[in-house]
Scaffold this motif. Structure first.
Motif, PDB file in Angstrom:
ATOM      1  N   UNK A  97     -11.022   1.895  -0.234  1.00 16.63           N
ATOM      2  CA  UNK A  97     -10.255   2.791   0.630  1.00 16.63           C
ATOM      3  C   UNK A  97      -9.135   2.007   1.295  1.00 16.63           C
ATOM      4  N   UNK A  98      -7.919   2.518   1.186  1.00 12.53           N
ATOM      5  CA  UNK A  98      -6.752   1.866   1.766  1.00 12.53           C
ATOM      6  C   UNK A  98      -6.156   2.742   2.860  1.00 12.53           C
ATOM      7  N   UNK A  99      -5.565   2.093   3.861  1.00 10.30           N
ATOM      8  CA  UNK A  99      -4.787   2.818   4.858  1.00 10.30           C
ATOM      9  C   UNK A  99      -3.575   1.985   5.228  1.00 10.30           C
ATOM     10  N   UNK A 100      -2.432   2.671   5.344  1.00 10.88           N
ATOM     11  CA  UNK A 100      -1.188   1.983   5.683  1.00 10.88           C
ATOM     12  C   UNK A 100      -0.935   2.013   7.199  1.00 10.88           C
ATOM     13  N   UNK A 101      -0.101   1.082   7.651  1.00 12.31           N
ATOM     14  CA  UNK A 101       0.353   1.037   9.035  1.00 12.31           C
ATOM     15  C   UNK A 101       0.998   2.376   9.391  1.00 12.31           C
ATOM     16  N   UNK A 102       0.691   2.904  10.582  1.00 15.35           N
ATOM     17  CA  UNK A 102       1.141   4.242  10.939  1.00 15.35           C
ATOM     18  C   UNK A 102       2.592   4.302  11.427  1.00 15.35           C
ATOM     19  N   UNK A 103       3.010   3.374  12.252  1.00 12.10           N
ATOM     20  CA  UNK A 103       4.336   3.470  12.848  1.00 12.10           C
ATOM     21  C   UNK A 103       5.402   3.250  11.775  1.00 12.10           C
ATOM     22  N   UNK A 104       6.349   4.190  11.623  1.00  6.23           N
ATOM     23  CA  UNK A 104       7.312   4.095  10.529  1.00  6.23           C
ATOM     24  C   UNK A 104       8.071   2.769  10.468  1.00  6.23           C
ATOM     25  N   UNK A 105       8.610   2.313  11.596  1.00  2.89           N
ATOM     26  CA  UNK A 105       9.403   1.086  11.580  1.00  2.89           C
ATOM     27  C   UNK A 105       8.559  -0.138  11.237  1.00  2.89           C
ATOM     28  N   UNK A 106       7.308  -0.148  11.703  1.00  7.33           N
ATOM     29  CA  UNK A 106       6.409  -1.280  11.384  1.00  7.33           C
ATOM     30  C   UNK A 106       6.058  -1.277   9.905  1.00  7.33           C
ATOM     31  N   UNK A 107       5.806  -0.066   9.372  1.00  8.77           N
ATOM     32  CA  UNK A 107       5.505   0.041   7.934  1.00  8.77           C
ATOM     33  C   UNK A 107       6.702  -0.425   7.113  1.00  8.77           C
ATOM     34  N   UNK A 108       7.895   0.030   7.456  1.00 10.08           N
ATOM     35  CA  UNK A 108       9.091  -0.315   6.692  1.00 10.08           C
ATOM     36  C   UNK A 108       9.323  -1.821   6.697  1.00 10.08           C
ATOM     37  N   UNK A 132       6.731  -3.522   4.382  1.00  9.29           N
ATOM     38  CA  UNK A 132       6.992  -3.322   2.952  1.00  9.29           C
ATOM     39  C   UNK A 132       8.157  -4.188   2.489  1.00  9.29           C
ATOM     40  N   UNK A 133       9.205  -4.218   3.286  1.00 12.83           N
ATOM     41  CA  UNK A 133      10.371  -4.997   2.880  1.00 12.83           C
ATOM     42  C   UNK A 133      10.083  -6.497   2.907  1.00 12.83           C
ATOM     43  N   UNK A 134       9.106  -6.897   3.687  1.00 18.89           N
ATOM     44  CA  UNK A 134       8.740  -8.314   3.739  1.00 18.89           C
ATOM     45  C   UNK A 134       7.707  -8.688   2.679  1.00 18.89           C
ATOM     46  N   UNK A 135       6.666  -7.829   2.531  1.00 19.89           N
ATOM     47  CA  UNK A 135       5.515  -8.208   1.707  1.00 19.89           C
ATOM     48  C   UNK A 135       5.247  -7.310   0.507  1.00 19.89           C
ATOM     49  N   UNK A 136       5.996  -6.209   0.372  1.00 22.16           N
ATOM     50  CA  UNK A 136       5.788  -5.318  -0.763  1.00 22.16           C
ATOM     51  C   UNK A 136       4.827  -4.185  -0.488  1.00 22.16           C
ATOM     52  N   UNK A 137       4.197  -4.171   0.682  1.00 21.69           N
ATOM     53  CA  UNK A 137       3.265  -3.090   1.032  1.00 21.69           C
ATOM     54  C   UNK A 137       3.064  -3.093   2.540  1.00 21.69           C
TER      55      UNK A 137
END
Length: 393
Positions: free
Chosen positions: A288-299, A302-307
């Motif tokens: 089970x995977x879950x992504x970071x919720x805050x849009x700017x933190x997620x972006x 992803x741009x740093x690590x690919x996910x």
């Protein structure tokens, strides 16, 4: 053939969920991961979503997509070009089923309805409209931007543009009588295509409505009235040819939401975007995977690590998988198929159920079981959580 009429265990399918977290405003009942932003760089966001999709495409054994679902937030704030870029990006990374279902959630404002033709040209096959009510006073209470007249126009335009549409309504509103809901539902059925999602209003923590209820500004209808509305919903929809295939979802045979069926049948799916969830199987192990919720933190992640993965939890506990599959599968009219259950958990369903208590709930008319599957009746689905607590070992 409707899901409930299949004679053998269905394939759960494999889906892709793409989360677009942005809205024009936050509705007071909504606890989804949605955020209001003045502007969004859509090209940058599309690139990040595709980059995260690369990450998860390398972490699943599944290669053939049966469905894609654009959820939010408000995906209809995306440009048609952005939607098309994401669909083609998914096609480049996975095989598409010949009859792949591609759903996009949309608001029925006139501005967003103007994009319907563009979404269809981009590859969207199914539109899901967040109508919520056909009464202006209820729409105002729910914090919606559209009017009832706009909603009706959007439904008509969607029906003319797509062969498969759905729209949502919310019932059991403060002060709403059963007769009020009957009038609204009959009107909705006259407008409906082949699918309706009909939700009872619930007060979720950390929402505008949660604060309003705490301050005593309104109260929900008593439970008995809500149960009467639920029963009326099932009977009217069934009579109109849209029986309930899940607690809150009604469809003509063959128009059940394939993507959501993958969730409820405990299938695997990729989830990309802020706060998205995924359930993937790699080398036989379900995670089970879950992504970071805050849009700017997620972006930024992803741009740093690919996910933007916040957590990755192996579902190695057989009991945990069994309980999760029962909780999801018993929402469906078709119930839980023993063959699929054993394939997902590695053990027969009887190993997790108390035979004596199960027999009693069957005798009470809350569940049914044969040699192929276990299902909750309509009455049982209304009290599903307490029913599960009763029958689990």
């Amino acid at each position: 053939m409707p899901a409930s009429a299949t004679s053998s265990a269905p394939d759960p399918g494999f889906g892709l969920y793409i989360h677009w977290p942005f809205c024009r405003r936050k509705c007071p009942y909504c606890d989804f991961n949605s955020h209001v932003r003045e502007s969004v760089d859509q090209a940058r966001w599309a690139a990040a979503l595709l980059r995260e999709l690369d990450w998860y495409a390398a972490r699943t054994d599944e290669r053939r997509l049966s469905s894609i679902f654009f959820g939010g937030g408000t995906p209809s704030l995306m440009k048609a070009q952005t939607v098309g870029r994401l669909i083609e990006g998914a096609r480049a990374r996975f095989d598409f089923a010949e009859d792949i279902e591609i759903t996009l959630e949309a608001n029925p404002t006139s501005v967003e309805a103007a994009s319907f033709a563009g979404y269809a040209a981009a590859g969207v096959t199914r539109l899901s409209l967040g109508v919520q009510s056909l009464r202006d006073e209820a729409l105002k209470f729910l914090g919606r931007e559209h009017s009832a007249a706009e909603a009706i126009k959007a439904i008509e335009l969607a029906r003319a543009t797509f062969t498969n549409i759905s729209f949502d309504l919310i019932y059991a509103l403060p002060g709403q009588e059963v007769s009020d809901w009957q009038q609204d539902l009959e009107r909705a059925l006259a407008l409906a295509g082949d699918h309706l999602s009909l939700y009872q209003l619930t007060i979720e923590p950390n929402t505008g409505f949660a604060g309003a209820v705490k301050r005593g500004e309104f109260a929900l209808p008593r439970e008995e009235k809500a149960e009467e509305m639920f029963a009326l919903t099932n009977s009217l929809c069934a009579a109109a040819g849209l029986p309930a295939y899940e607690i809150s979802n009604h469809a003509r045979p063959g128009f059940e939401c394939r993507h959501n069926l993958t969730y409820w049948r405990y299938g695997a799916y990729v989830g990309v975007g802020p706060g998205a969830h995924g359930r993937l199987v790699q080398n036989g192990l379900r995670t089970a995977y879950q992504q970071v919720r805050r849009p700017e933190s997620w972006l930024k992640a992803v741009e740093k690590s690919g996910h933007g993965t916040e957590s990755a939890t192996p579902l190695s506990d057989t009991v945990e998988r069994a309980e999760e599959m029962l909780l999801m599968g018993l929402r469906l009219d078709e119930g839980v198929w023993f063959k699929n259950f054993e394939a997902a958990t590695g053990a027969p369903i009887g190993a997790f159920l108390d035979a004596g208590r199960l027999r009693r709930v069957v005798e009470a008319g809350l569940m049914e079981m044969d040699e192929r599957r276990l299902r909750a009746t309509s009455e049982g689905r209304f009290v599903l959580n307490s029913l599960l607590a009763e029958i689990l070992v």
